[in-house]
Design an enzyme around this catalytic site. Structure first.
Site, PDB file in Angstrom:
ATOM      1  N   LYS A 149      -4.739  -1.830  -2.302  1.00 25.91           N
ATOM      2  CA  LYS A 149      -4.922  -2.917  -1.329  1.00 25.91           C
ATOM      3  C   LYS A 149      -6.385  -3.380  -1.345  1.00 25.91           C
ATOM      4  O   LYS A 149      -7.185  -3.045  -0.468  1.00 25.91           O
ATOM      5  CB  LYS A 149      -4.498  -2.475   0.074  1.00 25.91           C
ATOM      6  CG  LYS A 149      -4.223  -3.652   1.018  1.00 25.91           C
ATOM      7  CD  LYS A 149      -3.546  -3.169   2.289  1.00 25.91           C
ATOM      8  CE  LYS A 149      -3.299  -4.306   3.280  1.00 25.91           C
ATOM      9  NZ  LYS A 149      -2.318  -5.292   2.791  1.00 25.91           N
ATOM     10  N   GLU A 182       7.095  -9.515  -4.950  1.00 26.21           N
ATOM     11  CA  GLU A 182       6.761  -9.443  -3.530  1.00 26.21           C
ATOM     12  C   GLU A 182       6.184 -10.775  -3.105  1.00 26.21           C
ATOM     13  O   GLU A 182       5.941 -11.654  -3.931  1.00 26.21           O
ATOM     14  CB  GLU A 182       5.753  -8.321  -3.269  1.00 26.21           C
ATOM     15  CG  GLU A 182       4.432  -8.495  -4.013  1.00 26.21           C
ATOM     16  CD  GLU A 182       3.481  -7.326  -3.823  1.00 26.21           C
ATOM     17  OE1 GLU A 182       3.716  -6.502  -2.925  1.00 26.21           O
ATOM     18  OE2 GLU A 182       2.502  -7.241  -4.581  1.00 26.21           O
ATOM     19  N   LEU A 207       2.718  -3.759  -3.831  1.00 27.21           N
ATOM     20  CA  LEU A 207       2.052  -2.926  -2.839  1.00 27.21           C
ATOM     21  C   LEU A 207       3.104  -2.161  -2.036  1.00 27.21           C
ATOM     22  O   LEU A 207       4.120  -2.738  -1.640  1.00 27.21           O
ATOM     23  CB  LEU A 207       1.224  -3.802  -1.893  1.00 27.21           C
ATOM     24  CG  LEU A 207       0.448  -3.053  -0.805  1.00 27.21           C
ATOM     25  CD1 LEU A 207      -0.721  -2.281  -1.412  1.00 27.21           C
ATOM     26  CD2 LEU A 207      -0.063  -4.034   0.248  1.00 27.21           C
TER      27      LEU A 207
END
Length: 287
Positions: A149, A182, A207
């Site tokens: 991240k 995503e 993620l």
């Protein structure tokens, strides 16, 4: 009431908060971050967020700026000073300040940390849940380590802007094989033809969202079957339901993608059940 930020050991007015021009986060996107929801004075899934922060720091070999216990207290104090009952906190850790050079600074250079907090309006989320949101698909052009991240979010920002200009609220990344990855700031789920909740496996290609992880626990409590597998754009378009998950929105139903209506064009019952049960399962920490 003025907002307060925590910056490298000091609580300062938000308007006066600043970092050095040679902070590596500013010059190289050499840092990581977390965003965590606050609901009714409770921090949601704090342990999992700090666990992921620890992983991100470890993957980039950035030192913790302080102990985990101390950071928890800084988060709580920042929330209190900003009188946040419903909202979020944002924290960012970078490799620190050093003369601009691509290689890491000398050992012992302290990490930099910023923590901010703000209140949000729960009715805005409620309206999106009631009506659903629109999305577009985009080809994935990000670096390969999106499992970390990091603050390197320029492709995500450009994708979100493309979505906005198309009258949508999210952009969904598609890999070179035509499989769904995503969202620009979310994980993507479908309810397939057999009524199974499906999301892409959280390997290095996406993620591992904290809300995504907790949602799997929620599904278990509700006896909803879950499959972590790849799925195509075509399967997504013909799904019973599509929804996206993120810390600050939990579970937004998607009713249109690339201008095509999903199912009957209204939020589905599965995402509603998950949303209603989510906070009964999620960890809640008192500020």
């Amino acid at each position: 009431m003025p907002r307060i930020a925590y910056v490298n050991g000091q609580y300062v007015a938000h308007t006066d908060a600043m970092v050095h021009i040679e902070d590596r986060g500013y010059q190289f996107a050499d840092g990581v971050y977390e965003v965590c929801e606050v609901r009714h004075g409770l921090i949601v899934d704090l342990t999992r967020h700090l666990d992921r922060l620890n992983r991100s720091l470890g993957e980039l070999r950035i030192a913790w700026p302080m102990s985990r216990a101390a950071l928890t207290q800084v988060i709580r104090q920042t929330l209190r000073r900003n009188h946040v009952r419903n909202g979020l906190f944002y924290l960012q850790v970078t490799r620190g300040v050093a003369r601009r050079d691509h290689v890491f600074p000398k050992e012992g250079t302290p990490s930099s940390i910023v923590v901010t907090a703000k209140s949000t309006d729960p009715t805005i989320v409620a309206k999106k849940n009631a009506s659903g949101i629109k999305a577009i698909t985009v080809r994935d052009n990000r670096w390969d380590r999106v499992d970390i991240k990091t603050v390197g979010l320029l492709p995500n920002a450009l994708a979100r802007q493309q979505a906005k200009e198309a009258g949508a609220q999210e952009a969904i990344y598609i890999d070179h094989n035509g499989m769904v990855k995503e969202g620009a700031a979310t994980n993507v789920w479908i309810v397939d033809a057999d009524g199974i909740l499906v999301t892409r496996p959280a390997e290095h290609g996406i993620l591992r969202g904290i809300t995504r992880t907790t949602l799997i626990d929620v599904a278990g409590k509700l006896d909803l079957p879950v499959a972590e597998r790849y799925f195509s754009v075509e399967e997504m378009m013909s799904a019973r339901e599509v929804f996206i998950t993120a810390a600050t929105s939990i579970c937004f139903p998607v009713v249109s993608i690339d201008g095509q209506t999903i199912a009957n064009g209204h939020p589905g019952s599965v995402s509603q059940k998950i949303r209603e049960a989510f906070f009964d399962v999620a960890e809640k920490t008192v500020i």
